[in-house]
Design a protein around this motif. Structure first.
Motif, PDB file in Angstrom:
ATOM      1  N   GLU A  76     -91.398 -53.657  84.237  1.00 43.43           N
ATOM      2  CA  GLU A  76     -92.484 -54.535  83.775  1.00 43.43           C
ATOM      3  C   GLU A  76     -92.736 -55.639  84.808  1.00 43.43           C
ATOM      4  N   ASN A  77     -91.665 -56.163  85.382  1.00 43.20           N
ATOM      5  CA  ASN A  77     -91.856 -57.204  86.398  1.00 43.20           C
ATOM      6  C   ASN A  77     -92.566 -56.645  87.633  1.00 43.20           C
ATOM      7  N   ASN A  78     -92.281 -55.379  87.953  1.00 43.36           N
ATOM      8  CA  ASN A  78     -93.033 -54.747  89.054  1.00 43.36           C
ATOM      9  C   ASN A  78     -94.513 -54.657  88.717  1.00 43.36           C
ATOM     10  N   ARG A  79     -94.804 -54.331  87.457  1.00 40.50           N
ATOM     11  CA  ARG A  79     -96.209 -54.251  87.037  1.00 40.50           C
ATOM     12  C   ARG A  79     -96.893 -55.608  87.240  1.00 40.50           C
ATOM     13  N   LEU A  80     -96.210 -56.691  86.783  1.00 38.70           N
ATOM     14  CA  LEU A  80     -96.826 -58.021  86.895  1.00 38.70           C
ATOM     15  C   LEU A  80     -97.053 -58.391  88.363  1.00 38.70           C
ATOM     16  N   ASP A  81     -96.105 -58.031  89.219  1.00 43.52           N
ATOM     17  CA  ASP A  81     -96.266 -58.361  90.640  1.00 43.52           C
ATOM     18  C   ASP A  81     -97.403 -57.546  91.271  1.00 43.52           C
ATOM     19  N   LEU A  83    -100.032 -56.525  89.617  1.00 43.14           N
ATOM     20  CA  LEU A  83    -101.267 -57.128  89.111  1.00 43.14           C
ATOM     21  C   LEU A  83    -101.576 -58.427  89.849  1.00 43.14           C
ATOM     22  N   HIS A  84    -100.544 -59.140  90.275  1.00 41.43           N
ATOM     23  CA  HIS A  84    -100.772 -60.365  91.066  1.00 41.43           C
ATOM     24  C   HIS A  84    -101.556 -60.020  92.332  1.00 41.43           C
ATOM     25  N   GLU A  85    -101.145 -58.947  92.972  1.00 45.75           N
ATOM     26  CA  GLU A  85    -101.859 -58.505  94.179  1.00 45.75           C
ATOM     27  C   GLU A  85    -103.296 -58.110  93.809  1.00 45.75           C
ATOM     28  N   MET A  86    -103.445 -57.512  92.640  1.00 46.61           N
ATOM     29  CA  MET A  86    -104.792 -57.125  92.188  1.00 46.61           C
ATOM     30  C   MET A  86    -105.696 -58.347  91.988  1.00 46.61           C
ATOM     31  N   TYR A  87    -105.140 -59.412  91.324  1.00 43.52           N
ATOM     32  CA  TYR A  87    -105.963 -60.612  91.107  1.00 43.52           C
ATOM     33  C   TYR A  87    -106.335 -61.264  92.443  1.00 43.52           C
ATOM     34  N   LEU A  88    -105.387 -61.257  93.384  1.00 40.23           N
ATOM     35  CA  LEU A  88    -105.675 -61.853  94.698  1.00 40.23           C
ATOM     36  C   LEU A  88    -106.804 -61.097  95.387  1.00 40.23           C
ATOM     37  N   GLY A 281    -100.241 -50.659  88.693  1.00 36.44           N
ATOM     38  CA  GLY A 281     -99.454 -51.522  87.801  1.00 36.44           C
ATOM     39  C   GLY A 281     -99.099 -50.787  86.516  1.00 36.44           C
ATOM     40  N   ALA A 282    -100.116 -50.155  85.922  1.00 39.09           N
ATOM     41  CA  ALA A 282     -99.883 -49.430  84.656  1.00 39.09           C
ATOM     42  C   ALA A 282     -98.865 -48.311  84.862  1.00 39.09           C
ATOM     43  N   GLU A 283     -98.956 -47.638  85.991  1.00 42.07           N
ATOM     44  CA  GLU A 283     -98.016 -46.538  86.259  1.00 42.07           C
ATOM     45  C   GLU A 283     -96.606 -47.086  86.494  1.00 42.07           C
ATOM     46  N   ALA A 284     -96.517 -48.292  87.067  1.00 36.70           N
ATOM     47  CA  ALA A 284     -95.206 -48.872  87.405  1.00 36.70           C
ATOM     48  C   ALA A 284     -94.368 -49.133  86.160  1.00 36.70           C
ATOM     49  N   SER A 285     -94.994 -49.695  85.151  1.00 37.25           N
ATOM     50  CA  SER A 285     -94.211 -50.054  83.963  1.00 37.25           C
ATOM     51  C   SER A 285     -94.309 -48.982  82.894  1.00 37.25           C
ATOM     52  N   GLY A 286     -95.243 -48.037  83.089  1.00 35.39           N
ATOM     53  CA  GLY A 286     -95.410 -47.000  82.081  1.00 35.39           C
ATOM     54  C   GLY A 286     -96.382 -47.469  81.018  1.00 35.39           C
TER      55      GLY A 286
END
Ligand code: SAM
Length: 338
Positions: A76-81, A83-88, A281-286
């Motif tokens: 899940e933390n990988n997903r959030l990280d 997504l951080h790149e996505m927002y940037l 991101g979605a694939e990272a956390s499932g």
């Protein structure tokens, strides 16, 4: 929230800690020094935060147990990280859009892995930055002007006497029950002239060509966010932020809407990149990550049923002819000078 300025704390301590008020625990058997007792007490305090809940193969926060429905584990933390790149990418490498100058005190609400707060603290070494979350999952090696706190931002805050220049919150969709109240807390805890910025989703996806309609991916979001809503969480805060800011009394309110495609289907290279991060991101956390606690705790689904729903969503999300997108909003406002 817990933080109080040093001056305030001293005063409170003197009043509350007079010997007549504080009874001594005489149950300790040896009379030497604290040693073992101290470490056993501090260990139990730490474990009340770190003794995570494990459920359906995922790990969840312990402080305010059960109040947040997403895991706090590594994937899940990988997903959030991601997504951080996505927002940037979405915001053309900007961490925020508010016209802040030289902020002295800044807080990031629901900081997650702390990645936004770390970048912000690096960018603004002049600022004292706080990242606040239910989970203490942030790294320890961070810029010296940053600290992380475990706290519940839906509880009453104690920041009004030591307010911030800038309050930031990103992706609290599905976390918060009463955004209007939270934004009013922000208003009271930001300095006159200071800024508050929320960046958030409309959690329900859509497609402009109808290609999402009737798919397993759409069913996934309807079921999962239906469960969040049943449990009282706001999953589409984005579009409502502007009104909540105005209701709280903010001026110079500015709202911008962005499109986040899901996957690599857009032709435009910028949107393709945003969409790639979103799906990665979605694939990272499932797809199970967002669904498991919501559906098992609030709609009595079994783990197997959630896994089947998630696997259909994953399969549809990978199809090139389903053109899914989300709406995402950045809203900021200023507390009036006087
Ligand atoms: C979806 S994540 C977003 C994390 C981060 N803001 C980001 O954009 O990467 C939501 C975060 O809010 C935290 N959270 C949820 N409810 C909270 C509460 N009541 N008080 C503090 N943090 C909360 C969760 O633990 C989680 O880390």
């Amino acid at each position: 929230m817990a933080e109080t300025p040093a001056q305030e704390q001293t005063t409170t301590t003197i009043i509350n800690n007079t010997p007549t008020n504080v009874e001594v625990d005489t149950s300790f058997e040896n009379d030497s020094s604290y040693g073992d007792e101290l470490s056993s007490y501090s260990e139990s305090l730490v474990s009340s935060v770190l003794d995570y809940r494990h459920e359906n193969g995922r790990r969840y926060h312990k402080f305010r147990d059960g109040s947040y429905l997403l895991p706090n584990d590594e994937s899940e933390n990988n997903r959030l990280d991601m997504l951080h790149e996505m927002y940037l990418e979405l915001l053309h490498r900007k961490l925020y859009l508010a016209p802040i100058k030289k902020p002295q005190r800044v807080i990031d609400l629901g900081t997650g892995t702390g990645i936004w707060a770390i970048d912000f603290a690096d960018l603004h070494p002049e600022a004292e930055v706080i990242g606040c979350d239910l989970s203490p999952t942030q790294p320890t090696l961070v810029p010296p002007n940053l600290k992380f706190l475990v706290d519940d931002i839906e509880s009453e805050w104690a920041y009004e006497k030591n307010p911030f220049d800038f309050i930031h919150a990103r992706y609290l969709a599905g976390s918060i029950k009463d955004f209007g109240k939270l934004i009013k807390q922000c208003y009271r805890s930001v300095k006159p002239g200071g800024w508050v910025e929320f960046q958030d989703w409309d959690g329900y996806p859509r497609s402009e060509d109808g290609s999402l309609d009737g798919t397993g991916l759409q069913r996934y979001y309807d079921e999962v966010y239906g469960a969040f809503e049943k449990a009282g969480y706001e999953v589409r805060p984005g579009v409502k932020l502007e009104q909540w800011f105005k209701d709280a009394g903010f001026v110079n309110v500015h709202a911008e809407k962005f499109i986040i495609p899901y996957g690599i289907w857009p032709k435009d290279p910028h949107l393709k990149k945003v969409g790639t991060w979103c799906q990665a991101g979605a694939e990272a956390s499932g797809y199970e990550a967002v669904a498991l606690a919501a559906l098992t705790r609030h709609k009595q689904w079994t783990q197997e049923e959630v896994i089947a729903l998630a696997s259909q969503a994953r399969a549809d999300a990978r199809k090139r002819d389903i053109h899914t997108m989300f709406d995402f909003y950045v809203v900021y406002g200023q507390r009036p000078e006087n």
